[in-house]
Design an enzyme around this catalytic site. Structure first.
Site, PDB file in Angstrom:
ATOM      1  CB  CYS A 140      -0.934   0.109   1.202  1.00 60.67           C
ATOM      2  SG  CYS A 140      -2.099  -1.233   1.341  1.00 60.67           S
ATOM      3  NE  ARG A 190       4.543   1.608  -0.216  1.00 65.96           N
ATOM      4  CZ  ARG A 190       5.579   1.196   0.490  1.00 65.96           C
ATOM      5  NH1 ARG A 190       6.797   1.359   0.018  1.00 65.96           N
ATOM      6  NH2 ARG A 190       5.415   0.631   1.651  1.00 65.96           N
ATOM      7  CD1 TRP A 223      -0.472  -6.157  -3.479  1.00 65.30           C
ATOM      8  CD2 TRP A 223      -0.557  -6.872  -1.356  1.00 65.30           C
ATOM      9  NE1 TRP A 223      -0.186  -7.502  -3.464  1.00 65.30           N
ATOM     10  CE2 TRP A 223      -0.231  -7.967  -2.189  1.00 65.30           C
ATOM     11  CE3 TRP A 223      -0.674  -7.081   0.005  1.00 65.30           C
ATOM     12  CZ2 TRP A 223       0.001  -9.244  -1.695  1.00 65.30           C
ATOM     13  CZ3 TRP A 223      -0.454  -8.367   0.513  1.00 65.30           C
ATOM     14  CH2 TRP A 223      -0.116  -9.430  -0.342  1.00 65.30           C
ATOM     15  CG  ASN A 227       1.830   0.242   4.203  1.00 63.46           C
ATOM     16  OD1 ASN A 227       1.548  -0.904   3.887  1.00 63.46           O
ATOM     17  ND2 ASN A 227       3.057   0.697   4.198  1.00 63.46           N
ATOM     18  N   GLY A 228      -0.357  -1.725   6.179  1.00 59.36           N
ATOM     19  CA  GLY A 228       0.015  -2.687   7.214  1.00 59.36           C
ATOM     20  C   GLY A 228      -1.175  -3.524   7.629  1.00 59.36           C
ATOM     21  CD  GLU A 231      16.219 -12.482 -10.128  1.00 58.67           C
ATOM     22  OE1 GLU A 231      15.854 -13.043  -9.086  1.00 58.67           O
ATOM     23  OE2 GLU A 231      15.799 -11.369 -10.486  1.00 58.67           O
ATOM     24  CE  LYS A 258      13.210  -9.817 -11.951  1.00 57.71           C
ATOM     25  NZ  LYS A 258      13.116 -10.450 -10.714  1.00 57.71           N
ATOM     26  CD  GLU A 303       9.229 -11.215  -9.682  1.00 53.46           C
ATOM     27  OE1 GLU A 303       9.202 -10.751  -8.555  1.00 53.46           O
ATOM     28  OE2 GLU A 303      10.167 -10.974 -10.466  1.00 53.46           O
ATOM     29  CG  HIS A 329      18.968 -36.332  -8.028  1.00 50.15           C
ATOM     30  ND1 HIS A 329      19.299 -37.647  -7.803  1.00 50.15           N
ATOM     31  CD2 HIS A 329      20.137 -35.650  -8.108  1.00 50.15           C
ATOM     32  CE1 HIS A 329      20.616 -37.757  -7.726  1.00 50.15           C
ATOM     33  NE2 HIS A 329      21.149 -36.552  -7.915  1.00 50.15           N
ATOM     34  CE  LYS A 384      11.130  -2.046  -6.790  1.00 49.07           C
ATOM     35  NZ  LYS A 384      11.500  -3.339  -7.356  1.00 49.07           N
TER      36      LYS A 384
HETATM   37  C1  G6P Z   1       8.911  -8.324  -3.424  1.00 50.82           C
HETATM   38  C2  G6P Z   1       9.312  -7.832  -4.795  1.00 50.82           C
HETATM   39  C3  G6P Z   1      10.599  -8.506  -5.242  1.00 50.82           C
HETATM   40  C4  G6P Z   1      11.692  -8.292  -4.199  1.00 50.82           C
HETATM   41  C5  G6P Z   1      11.259  -8.768  -2.821  1.00 50.82           C
HETATM   42  C6  G6P Z   1      12.236  -8.339  -1.734  1.00 50.82           C
HETATM   43  O1  G6P Z   1       8.518  -9.642  -3.492  1.00 50.82           O
HETATM   44  O2  G6P Z   1       8.284  -8.072  -5.725  1.00 50.82           O
HETATM   45  O3  G6P Z   1      11.015  -7.961  -6.472  1.00 50.82           O
HETATM   46  O4  G6P Z   1      12.838  -8.982  -4.584  1.00 50.82           O
HETATM   47  O5  G6P Z   1       9.991  -8.177  -2.487  1.00 50.82           O
HETATM   48  O6  G6P Z   1      12.238  -6.942  -1.655  1.00 50.82           O
HETATM   49  P1  G6P Z   1      13.370  -6.074  -1.005  1.00 50.82           P
HETATM   50  O7  G6P Z   1      12.877  -4.664  -1.087  1.00 50.82           O
HETATM   51  O8  G6P Z   1      13.502  -6.538   0.423  1.00 50.82           O
HETATM   52  O9  G6P Z   1      14.615  -6.296  -1.768  1.00 50.82           O
END
Ligand code: G6P
Length: 610
Positions: free
Chosen positions: A2, A27, A73, A99-100, A482, A486, A489, A505, A605
């Site tokens: 949020c 956010r 969110w 937010n929270g 990673e 990606k 996501e 395995h 994010k």
């Molecule tokens: C969320 C984001 C990711 C990020 C992760 C950790 O899941 O979508 O892209 O890697 O949080 O975020 P931070 O701000 O702690 O690196």
């Protein structure tokens, strides 16, 4: 998650609020809403969906000079108009954004309902609006005191902002475990979850600690603790510029951020070697303390966790210290074996990820020293750590992390080299040699980015696929993880990253005719790593996979349907280069499949809930 923004000053408030929300939409984007401080009653509009829905719904807006805005969110209550913030008291005169999570909201709600309050939404937040309304009346209309008293009754994590129609130019905020910063303007003041919301208007910011209550008017700011003791504002200068938070001609923030990686890596390396030694003064640990370290524990989530996995290989090799890499969300439920001889490295782009924050607090209880690797100045994680190394990626707006990862890897490499130097496991010429190789990374990244066009075309061949597998060994393994993250996501494709050795395995059963397998080919013959990956390529190809190999120039890859070349580098540095084609692959796939690149569904994010 949020995003929260508040404005009070001479401008028509709707402009800075909507602009602020646009910058904070990363956010969360389940709904958006604003409350404007018109006297007698508040003007409120809120809409489910993205900010654009709210903008279309806003008809003629009163030209008033203060207000609050929220982008959500969803946690408690689905993403509907009714559950969108702001939430109001029953008179429609007091508005709250949050937010929270308010953990004890059901008890509060039951109590408030007994006193005649009627609830309109299914959110936890609405209970705060009703509670504040009662407390404000009890305290002769003083919203600041009401906020202090309300917070004493709340459990959970929250940033709250509140306005009341009787004093429309006054906004009260508070934070506990969620972010809030104040922006100090000239005859105007701001509050927001992140400085990005107001950098266009001011570079002067004030950080807020836990349970601090802040009240702003156009010309004043006052901060108190929950007992009402005045606190001195801790002002700092914002170094990011407003342009950095704009798309700058790119169709998406993500693409812009991918292309900013050479500079981000160069900036993170800048000035880090002085007189032949790694310079990390901010580390705040004496050489004696660094020598007595027995273990490093890396705590992180998401992409930052992958940076930690790469760091493990480098720090163990260079500094000969055992490194454990832990998902922050799991670490905090364990009885970890950490003590004062353990260095915890908390990696976080935002510095606000709740799981990482809680994990670092847990580690501190056991006496560990905590070093943050963070991209966001004065955010909570660095503030609660013993020391911080800032990455210099600049604002990362796209939800999927790109440039933050590369700078996190580079920062942890610097930590590894410094430890190696102090502990004598590498001599100064070995350290300089590795550091000089790192200095080559920005130009190698430029080369990769200049030649991504064929990769973009190639990606289009795979847009109909529903599964993509990624294989890596050694530092290529976190790169594979990673690459898969990606793709999940951004393109909502089932993707998995595997260690090459694990293929036989289980994962090999997933291969069928035409399954795309992206293999990161190691840059070294040490331990036969390169040959082992070449064998993996043969194994999957024999079962019908279409192999796309990511490999340095000059390495032959029999069996690969496509080869994406990256410049040569020592094996340890390869993740910085090999990740980039995978970012581009996911980006192109998302564009081709028509998904929302910068704001993928269900994600946010900065995850400030557990
Ligand atoms: C969320 C984001 C990711 C990020 C992760 C950790 O899941 O979508 O892209 O890697 O949080 O975020 P931070 O701000 O702690 O690196």
């Amino acid at each position: 998650m949020c995003g929260i923004v508040g404005y009070t000053g001479p401008q028509s408030a709707v402009t800075p609020l909507i602009e602020g929300l646009r910058r904070l939409e990363y956010r969360g984007y389940d709904s958006a809403g604003i409350a404007l401080g018109t006297s007698d009653k508040l003007f409120v509009e809120k809409k489910a969906g993205k900010l654009s829905n709210l903008e279309s719904a806003l008809g003629s807006v009163p030209a008033v000079h203060s207000g609050i805005g929220h982008t959500r969110w969803a946690t408690h209550g689905g993403p509907t108009d009714r559950n969108a913030h702001p939430h109001l008291d029953n008179e429609g005169k007091l508005a709250v954004i949050h937010n929270g999570i308010i953990e004890n909201y059901s008890e509060l709600k039951a109590e408030l309902e007994k006193h005649g309050h009627k609830f309109q939404s299914e959110t936890d937040t609405e209970s705060v609006a009703h509670l504040l309304s009662d407390l404000r009346k009890e305290h002769n209309g003083n919203l600041t005191i009401a906020m202090r008293e309300a917070v004493k009754r709340l459990r959970g994590s929250f940033t709250l902002l509140a306005v009341h129609a009787d004093q429309p130019d006054l906004i009260v905020g508070v934070r506990r475990n969620s972010p809030l910063v104040v922006g100090l303007g000239d005859g105007e003041n701001f509050m927001a979850s992140d400085v990005a919301a107001f950098i266009e208007y001011t570079k002067r910011a004030v950080e807020l600690g836990q349970d601090e209550v802040v009240t702003i008017t156009p010309t004043s700011i006052s901060i108190t603790d929950l007992e009402g003791n005045a606190l001195k504002p801790r002002e700092y200068q914002i170094t990011w510029d407003a342009e950095a938070a704009q798309k700058g001609g790119y169709p998406h923030f993500m693409l812009k951020e991918i292309f900013e990686q050479p500079k981000a890596v160069a900036d993170t390396l800048l000035g880090r070697m002085i007189d032949g030694r790694i310079s990390l003064d901010e580390l705040n640990l004496s050489d004696a303390e660094l020598k007595s370290l027995q273990k490093i524990v890396v705590l992180a989530c998401g992409t930052a966790y992958h940076a930690g996995l790469v760091a493990k290989y480098a720090i163990e090799k260079w500094a000969h210290i055992p490194v454990e890499v832990e998902l922050a969300s799991e670490f905090r439920y364990r009885d970890p074996i950490v003590d004062k001889n353990t260095l915890v490295i908390a990696i976080s782009q935002s510095g606000e990820t709740m799981d990482t924050l809680m994990a670092l607090r847990h580690a501190k209880e056991f006496g560990a020293r905590v070093l943050a690797v963070c991209n966001t100045n004065s955010s909570t994680i660095p503030r609660e750590s013993d020391a911080v190394i800032y990455t210099h990626a600049g604002p990362e707006i796209a939800v999927a992390s790109t440039k933050a990862l590369l700078t996190q890897i580079v920062a942890t490499f610097l930590i590894g080299l410094h430890l190696a130097e102090v502990r004598g496991s590498l001599n100064s010429s070995q350290v300089s040699e590795i550091y000089n190789e790192m200095l080559e990374l920005p130009s190698k990244l430029e080369q990769i980015l200049e030649t991504v066009e064929p990769l973009r075309e190639l990606t289009r061949k795979f847009t109909e696929k529903n599964t993509v597998l990624f294989l890596g060994r050694h530092v290529g393994f976190p790169v594979a993880l990673e690459g898969a993250l990606k793709l999940k996501e951004l393109a909502y494709i089932h993707a998995e990253g595997f260690a090459g050795g694990e293929l036989k395995h289980g994962p090999i059963a997933l291969i069928e005719e035409g399954t795309p397998v992206i293999a990161i080919v190691p840059n070294t013959h040490e331990h036969g790593l390169d040959e082992k990956m070449l064998s993996n390529i043969q194994e999957v190809r024999a079962r019908g996979a279409k192999v796309i190999a990511i490999a340095s120039e000059g390495i032959e890859i029999p069996g690969a349907a496509h080869i994406i070349r990256i410049p040569n580098s020592p094996q340890m540095l390869q993740p910085v280069l090999a990740t980039v084609p995978l970012q581009v692959f996911a980006y192109e796939m998302a564009c081709a499949r028509g998904t929302d690149v910068d704001q993928p569904r269900n994600l946010a994010k900065s995850v400030t809930v557990e």
